[in-house]
Design an enzyme around this catalytic site. Structure first.
Site, PDB file in Angstrom:
ATOM      1  N   SER A 173      -9.485   1.393   3.292  1.00  0.00           N
ATOM      2  CA  SER A 173      -8.665   2.245   2.460  1.00  0.00           C
ATOM      3  C   SER A 173      -7.590   1.494   1.684  1.00  0.00           C
ATOM      4  O   SER A 173      -6.951   2.078   0.812  1.00  0.00           O
ATOM      5  CB  SER A 173      -8.000   3.333   3.314  1.00  0.00           C
ATOM      6  OG  SER A 173      -7.100   2.767   4.256  1.00  0.00           O
ATOM      7  N   THR A 202      -6.813   0.817  10.328  1.00  0.00           N
ATOM      8  CA  THR A 202      -7.089   1.545  11.566  1.00  0.00           C
ATOM      9  C   THR A 202      -8.479   1.152  12.062  1.00  0.00           C
ATOM     10  O   THR A 202      -8.683   0.891  13.253  1.00  0.00           O
ATOM     11  CB  THR A 202      -7.014   3.062  11.325  1.00  0.00           C
ATOM     12  OG1 THR A 202      -5.755   3.375  10.739  1.00  0.00           O
ATOM     13  CG2 THR A 202      -7.188   3.843  12.626  1.00  0.00           C
ATOM     14  N   LYS A 231       0.835  -1.201   0.000  1.00  0.00           N
ATOM     15  CA  LYS A 231       0.000   0.000   0.000  1.00  0.00           C
ATOM     16  C   LYS A 231       0.872   1.255   0.000  1.00  0.00           C
ATOM     17  O   LYS A 231       1.953   1.259   0.621  1.00  0.00           O
ATOM     18  CB  LYS A 231      -0.890  -0.052   1.257  1.00  0.00           C
ATOM     19  CG  LYS A 231      -1.949   1.028   1.369  1.00  0.00           C
ATOM     20  CD  LYS A 231      -2.814   0.744   2.618  1.00  0.00           C
ATOM     21  CE  LYS A 231      -3.879   1.777   2.878  1.00  0.00           C
ATOM     22  NZ  LYS A 231      -4.718   1.428   4.054  1.00  0.00           N
ATOM     23  N   GLY A 268     -11.085  -1.129   9.739  1.00  0.00           N
ATOM     24  CA  GLY A 268     -11.701  -1.745   8.564  1.00  0.00           C
ATOM     25  C   GLY A 268     -10.899  -1.726   7.285  1.00  0.00           C
ATOM     26  O   GLY A 268     -11.303  -2.339   6.298  1.00  0.00           O
ATOM     27  N   SER A 269      -9.755  -1.070   7.265  1.00  0.00           N
ATOM     28  CA  SER A 269      -9.095  -0.823   5.971  1.00  0.00           C
ATOM     29  C   SER A 269      -8.371  -2.007   5.352  1.00  0.00           C
ATOM     30  O   SER A 269      -7.983  -1.937   4.187  1.00  0.00           O
ATOM     31  CB  SER A 269      -8.144   0.369   6.079  1.00  0.00           C
ATOM     32  OG  SER A 269      -8.883   1.564   6.065  1.00  0.00           O
TER      33      SER A 269
END
Ligand SMILES: *[C@@H]1O[C@H](CO)[C@@H](O)[C@H](O)[C@H]1NC(C)=O
Ligand SMILES: *[C@@H]1O[C@H](CO)[C@@H](O)[C@H](O)[C@H]1NC(C)=O
Ligand SMILES: *[C@@H]1O[C@H](CO)[C@@H](O)[C@H](O)[C@H]1NC(C)=O
Ligand SMILES: *[C@@H]1O[C@H](CO)[C@@H](O)[C@H](O)[C@H]1NC(C)=O
Ligand SMILES: *[C@@H]1O[C@H](CO)[C@@H](O)[C@H](O)[C@H]1NC(C)=O
Ligand SMILES: *[C@@H]1O[C@H](CO)[C@@H](O)[C@H](O)[C@H]1NC(C)=O
Ligand SMILES: *[C@@H]1O[C@H](CO)[C@@H](O)[C@H](O)[C@H]1NC(C)=O
Ligand SMILES: *[C@@H]1O[C@H](CO)[C@@H](O)[C@H](O)[C@H]1NC(C)=O
Ligand SMILES: *[C@@H]1O[C@H](CO)[C@@H](O)[C@H](O)[C@H]1NC(C)=O
Ligand SMILES: *[C@@H]1O[C@H](CO)[C@@H](O)[C@H](O)[C@H]1NC(C)=O
Ligand SMILES: *[C@@H]1O[C@H](CO)[C@@H](O)[C@H](O)[C@H]1NC(C)=O
Ligand SMILES: CC(=O)N[C@H]1CO[C@H](CO)[C@@H](O)[C@@H]1O
Length: 548
Positions: free
Chosen positions: A189, A210, A108, A212-213
């Site tokens: 994200s 943080t 990422k 759900g990402s």
């Protein structure tokens, strides 16, 4: 998309050659949509293809789809050279001790690499900035032999900037789109990490979470995702939101692959003090936890009050059937539990989590990232600087996408030592923990709780506890599509994947992986759900082109 006539010509010519050269070579070209570590390692070790071939195949696949889906923000210009070096190393026998030797991975675009790639969280503010060394997780990946193929696009700043943006959009990487339906919201994200792993643009990818990402893009893109215990994976040189909740983990196509990737990046690091709580002597070999009997004798709780939707939600209907699979695999389902604390938290303290994240972001962004940069062309040293940059550079799409989270943080003025913030933290631990997950695990002697993944995300985020998500199903063909709030993606529609989540206490990843594996092996749902768009290049095209 790649012209299919060109592809089939190449296959046609080369397969004749390959029959002469090596009768069974094509059996050793695993389809890259689903290729596992074991299959890739087998092909590499047996000489059916090289790491350079693999890099070439993945780069061709990225080129086929990246203008349509934008999952990849940058390609590593060194990837091919690194692959060649690893190919040479393999000939000298050095590959055996490195579990990911010669295998391409995407990370990422908030996880720093000390090479020609930028680490920007998707913002032009940090373009050209340089870190002093690799982030710890990337250093570990390289040590395990992995090739860092590129940087995956993300929701800008890991979705900590705007109240009105879209999942998977960043100024630098454009709008990421999911592969399962036209205009599919990729979730976020770790959007690019999810889309890229889902259609085989690399073996697997790293995301950060943080709240759900990792889990949400994993479930939305038909993947396995592991959100590790906060402190299992080092955050050193990863652009932070919150030291209390941030964690780095894998998005992969199988539980075993995700487990291999987790073992490669886990472990204590003096530069992230949360990892000092690491309770093991050695990093567990999480792939060894993949056991067909992983559900046998396990007690699994179902906290019904967290399912805040009705029975016609297809993920809930699929979950009810999945409970029978779990029972048949030897698990005991302790149904109809409640996490009363989560209702209280949502009703009486709806802003508690954000108060903590806001205070952490204000303190952690400069201290844990910006101040460590060895070159910082736009002189971004604080949230104030970042806000000013974002308001002036038109590429940042302000005010079309707002900066209200940052404005709120600066207006509140709470830092992470404020007593108000401490009070929020203790309230969260009490309500999400004692009157929630940790209380239930203890009161009912559970090994884990299980839910459609979306409903367990918040509890685990608040507590820093782990979750493993596995594909569970998809929405039916007659599901109407609905546009997201921002107005640029399909938030719902047909063929949208969802997952089942196994959540446990801190450091329980081995047990959760065992359960997830046992479920995956019995159901094999990923392969029944097909993307509507996928690249066509396969290893055969690359290897045969060279033979020809
Ligand atoms: C990183 O950003 C710079 C611009 O500052 C650009 O020249 C370079 O190509 C980027 N690196 C990669 C690998 O895209
Ligand atoms: C949503 O899906 C519909 C139906 O397939 C399609 O026509 C439309 O373009 C999609 N919307 C977006 C924003 O891509
Ligand atoms: C890391 O440091 C913070 C701040 O000093 C502290 O609150 C936290 O308990 C420490 N974590 C560990 C695991 O030592
Ligand atoms: C799998 O789990 C079973 C039951 O706990 C155990 O007996 C067996 O040894 C395990 N198998 C492996 C390969 O670890
Ligand atoms: C139940 O959930 C579905 C899917 O989320 C929704 O379309 C429907 O309106 C809901 N029905 C009720 C009665 O809430
Ligand atoms: C507050 O943030 C600073 C800067 O990152 C950090 O050093 C400190 O340990 C944090 N304190 C607490 C109590 O979280
Ligand atoms: C950043 O600061 C340096 C040193 O003060 C200065 O030379 C440079 O012009 C600044 N750059 C920007 C983009 O403001
Ligand atoms: C986003 O918010 C900003 C500021 O509130 C507003 O100007 C803009 O129109 C909003 N954009 C969308 C697409 O809603
Ligand atoms: C934190 O805020 C308090 C007042 O709320 C202030 O006294 C203190 O200096 C601040 N600390 C930092 C590191 O900004
Ligand atoms: C949480 O923090 C806010 C400040 O952001 C403060 O007003 C509120 O009282 C705190 N809540 C609790 C439960 O301590
Ligand atoms: C666990 O038991 C304690 C003590 O009886 C109780 O206060 C708490 O609500 C229970 N927690 C859950 C989640 O059941
Ligand atoms: C590697 C790659 O394709 N990067 C692209 C990512 O998206 C941005 C914005 O659309 C393009 O400018 C990059 O070329």
């Amino acid at each position: 998309m790649r012209a299919s006539i060109f592809t089939s010509q190449i296959i046609g010519i080369a397969s004749i050659l390959s029959v002469r050269a090596k009768p069974d070579a094509s059996d050793q070209f695993p389809p890259l949509l689903d290729a596992t570590l074991e299959e890739l390692r087998h092909g590499l070790d047996s000489g059916a293809f090289t790491s350079v071939d693999l890099v070439d195949a993945y780069l061709a696949r990225i080129n086929e789809v990246n203008s349509a889906l934008r999952p990849v923000a940058e390609i590593n210009p060194d990837a091919r050279a690194i692959a060649a070096q690893l190919d040479a190393e393999r000939h000298s026998g050095a590959a055996a001790s490195k579990p990911l030797h010669g295998v391409p991975v995407l990370v990422k675009n908030n996880i720093a690499t000390c090479d020609f790639m930028n680490n920007t969280a998707g913002s032009y503010a940090l373009l050209g900035a340089k870190v002093p060394e690799d982030s710890t997780v990337v250093a570990k990946l390289r040590k395990a032999g992995a090739i860092i193929l590129g940087k995956a696009n993300l929701s800008q700043w890991a979705n900590y900037r705007s109240f009105n943006s879209s999942n998977g959009w960043s100024a630098y990487g454009g709008q990421t789109i999911g592969a399962y339906y036209p205009g599919q919201d990729p979730s976020g994200s770790s959007s690019g990490s999810g889309v890229a792993s889902s259609i085989g643009l690399a073996w697997a990818s790293l995301g950060t979470e943080t709240d759900g990402s990792i889990l949400s893009p994993a479930l939305t893109n038909n993947l396995v995702g592991i959100k590790p215990t906060v402190g299992l994976t080092s955050r050193y040189l990863v652009i932070p939101i919150s030291e209390h909740q941030d964690t780095i983990g894998p998005l992969a196509r199988t539980v075993r692959d995700a487990a291999h990737l987790l073992s490669a990046i886990a472990g204590p690091d003096p530069r992230d003090n949360y990892t000092s709580a690491f309770p093991f002597r050695n990093v567990p070999d999480y792939a060894k936890a993949c056991n067909q009997s992983g559900l046998k004798g396990r007690r699994l709780g179902v906290p019904r009050n967290l399912i805040t939707t009705n029975g016609s939600d297809p993920s809930v209907a699929a979950f009810e059937s999945a409970l029978n699979v779990l029972r048949e695999a030897g698990a005991e389902i302790v149904d109809n539990l409640q996490f009363p604390g989560m209702d209280i938290l949502n009703k009486d303290f709806p802003n508690a989590e954000m108060a903590v994240l806001d205070a952490d972001f204000l303190a952690n962004l400069p201290d844990k990232y910006l101040s460590l940069l060895v070159s910082n062309p736009n002189n971004i040293t604080s949230l104030k600087d970042l806000l000013a940059f974002t308001h002036t550079d038109p590429k940042e799409d302000f005010p079309h996408r707002d900066t209200r989270i940052w404005e709120q943080i600066l207006a509140e003025g709470f830092n992470n030592t404020s007593s108000e913030i401490w009070n929020n933290e203790t309230t969260i631990i009490h309500l999400a923990g004692h009157l929630g997950l940790t209380g239930a695990l203890k009161n009912y002697t559970l090994d884990a709780v299980v839910l459609p993944t979306a409903f367990i995300i918040n509890t685990a985020a608040l507590l820093g506890t782990p979750v493993v998500t596995v594909p569970l199903g998809r929405t039916p063909d007659n599901t109407p599509f609905e546009i997201n709030e921002f107005g640029n993606l399909n938030a719902t529609g047909p063929n949208m994947p969802f997952g089942i989540g196994f959540a446990g206490d801190k450091w329980s990843e081995e047990s959760l992986i065992g359960m997830a594996f046992a479920f995956e092996q019995r159901t094999q749902i990923r392969k029944t759900i097909k993307p509507f768009i996928q690249p066509q290049t396969e290893l055969g095209n690359i290897v045969h082109r060279k033979l020809y």
